[in-house]
Design a protein around this motif. Sequence first.
Motif, PDB file in Angstrom:
ATOM      1  N   LYS A  39      40.420  33.018  42.210  1.00 33.55           N
ATOM      2  CA  LYS A  39      39.782  32.412  40.687  1.00 33.55           C
ATOM      3  C   LYS A  39      38.724  32.455  40.936  1.00 33.55           C
ATOM      4  O   LYS A  39      37.965  32.986  39.574  1.00 33.55           O
ATOM      5  N   THR A  40      37.875  32.156  41.701  1.00 36.03           N
ATOM      6  CA  THR A  40      36.047  31.824  41.578  1.00 36.03           C
ATOM      7  C   THR A  40      35.244  33.208  41.128  1.00 36.03           C
ATOM      8  O   THR A  40      35.118  33.609  41.349  1.00 36.03           O
ATOM      9  N   THR A  41      35.619  34.335  42.183  1.00 31.59           N
ATOM     10  CA  THR A  41      35.767  35.563  42.352  1.00 31.59           C
ATOM     11  C   THR A  41      35.712  36.241  40.869  1.00 31.59           C
ATOM     12  O   THR A  41      35.130  36.887  40.828  1.00 31.59           O
ATOM     13  N   THR A  63      28.791  30.122  42.304  1.00 32.00           N
ATOM     14  CA  THR A  63      29.283  29.646  43.697  1.00 32.00           C
ATOM     15  C   THR A  63      30.142  28.733  43.054  1.00 32.00           C
ATOM     16  O   THR A  63      30.644  28.411  42.438  1.00 32.00           O
ATOM     17  N   SER A  64      31.505  28.592  43.942  1.00 27.07           N
ATOM     18  CA  SER A  64      32.492  27.614  43.653  1.00 27.07           C
ATOM     19  C   SER A  64      31.631  25.775  42.922  1.00 27.07           C
ATOM     20  O   SER A  64      31.420  25.571  44.232  1.00 27.07           O
ATOM     21  N   PRO A  65      32.111  25.072  42.272  1.00 29.94           N
ATOM     22  CA  PRO A  65      31.952  23.863  41.672  1.00 29.94           C
ATOM     23  C   PRO A  65      32.497  23.097  42.299  1.00 29.94           C
ATOM     24  O   PRO A  65      32.713  21.704  41.984  1.00 29.94           O
ATOM     25  N   LEU A  82      34.286  24.700  35.955  1.00 35.12           N
ATOM     26  CA  LEU A  82      35.149  23.448  36.444  1.00 35.12           C
ATOM     27  C   LEU A  82      35.880  23.963  37.468  1.00 35.12           C
ATOM     28  O   LEU A  82      36.403  24.728  37.189  1.00 35.12           O
ATOM     29  N   ASP A  83      35.756  23.263  38.010  1.00 37.68           N
ATOM     30  CA  ASP A  83      36.694  23.294  39.353  1.00 37.68           C
ATOM     31  C   ASP A  83      36.950  21.724  39.982  1.00 37.68           C
ATOM     32  O   ASP A  83      36.483  20.987  40.427  1.00 37.68           O
ATOM     33  N   LEU A  84      38.253  20.638  39.420  1.00 39.44           N
ATOM     34  CA  LEU A  84      38.716  20.308  38.816  1.00 39.44           C
ATOM     35  C   LEU A  84      39.865  19.558  40.652  1.00 39.44           C
ATOM     36  O   LEU A  84      40.687  18.383  40.498  1.00 39.44           O
ATOM     37  N   VAL A 107      38.008  26.600  33.967  1.00 38.75           N
ATOM     38  CA  VAL A 107      38.760  25.465  34.750  1.00 38.75           C
ATOM     39  C   VAL A 107      39.766  25.893  35.878  1.00 38.75           C
ATOM     40  O   VAL A 107      40.908  26.348  35.837  1.00 38.75           O
ATOM     41  N   GLU A 108      39.178  25.358  36.893  1.00 38.93           N
ATOM     42  CA  GLU A 108      39.937  25.808  38.345  1.00 38.93           C
ATOM     43  C   GLU A 108      40.681  24.323  38.928  1.00 38.93           C
ATOM     44  O   GLU A 108      40.052  23.670  38.388  1.00 38.93           O
ATOM     45  N   TRP A 109      41.562  24.498  38.697  1.00 42.66           N
ATOM     46  CA  TRP A 109      42.894  23.647  39.004  1.00 42.66           C
ATOM     47  C   TRP A 109      42.783  22.145  37.785  1.00 42.66           C
ATOM     48  O   TRP A 109      42.871  21.076  38.163  1.00 42.66           O
TER      49      TRP A 109
HETATM   50 MG    MG Z   1      37.623  28.576  43.713  1.00 37.95          MG
END
Ligand code: MG
Length: 147
Positions: free
Chosen positions: A44-46, A64-66, A84-86, A113-115
């Motif tokens: 996802k972040t990639t 970078t990963s939040p 976003l990373d929830l 938005v991740e998660w």
């Molecule tokens: Mg990620």
Amino acid sequence: DAKHEKRFKTRSVNGTMAIAERVAEILMPTPRLVILRGEMGAGKTTLVKGIAAALGAADPEEVTSPTFTLVHEYQGTKVKIYHLDLYRLETERELATLGIEEMIAEPDALVLVEWGEKFPRVVEMANGEVAMENLGGDERLMVIGVK
Ligand code: MG
Ligand code: ADP
């Protein structure tokens, strides 16, 4: 209930970064809230690194990963990316403090938005989804759905 769906398979990190340009085209030009689904390490972040690069918003290494900061912002040539990373977020109250409504109200924002699927509120606001799956080794499947 996605209006259209596109699938991509990649075999490397660079492949995912390259496909990200096509993914960005599918998600744009309409500003959207897109949920990036998939287990830890799915990519996802990639994918966000590739999208940010494709939209002239950031070099891949700047993204970078939040996970701990929750929200990162990158100004692109046409759109602003909110990443976003929830994963670590637990309550609707914490969610409200992030101001996702304000982000999507901006005329040229792409909110990734991740998660996001953890929260029904976010699912309601989403008009796109990228589901990523680790097929083993460096193979990843991406299914993009846009409402
Ligand atoms: Mg990620
Ligand atoms: P997530 O955000 O879903 O947890 P990341 O993008 O942070 O995933 O991590 C993906 C991991 O998988 C990285 O360690 C990356 O090197 C590795 N990887 C291997 N093959 C791929 C691929 N084809 N696409 C994306 N990441 C890959």
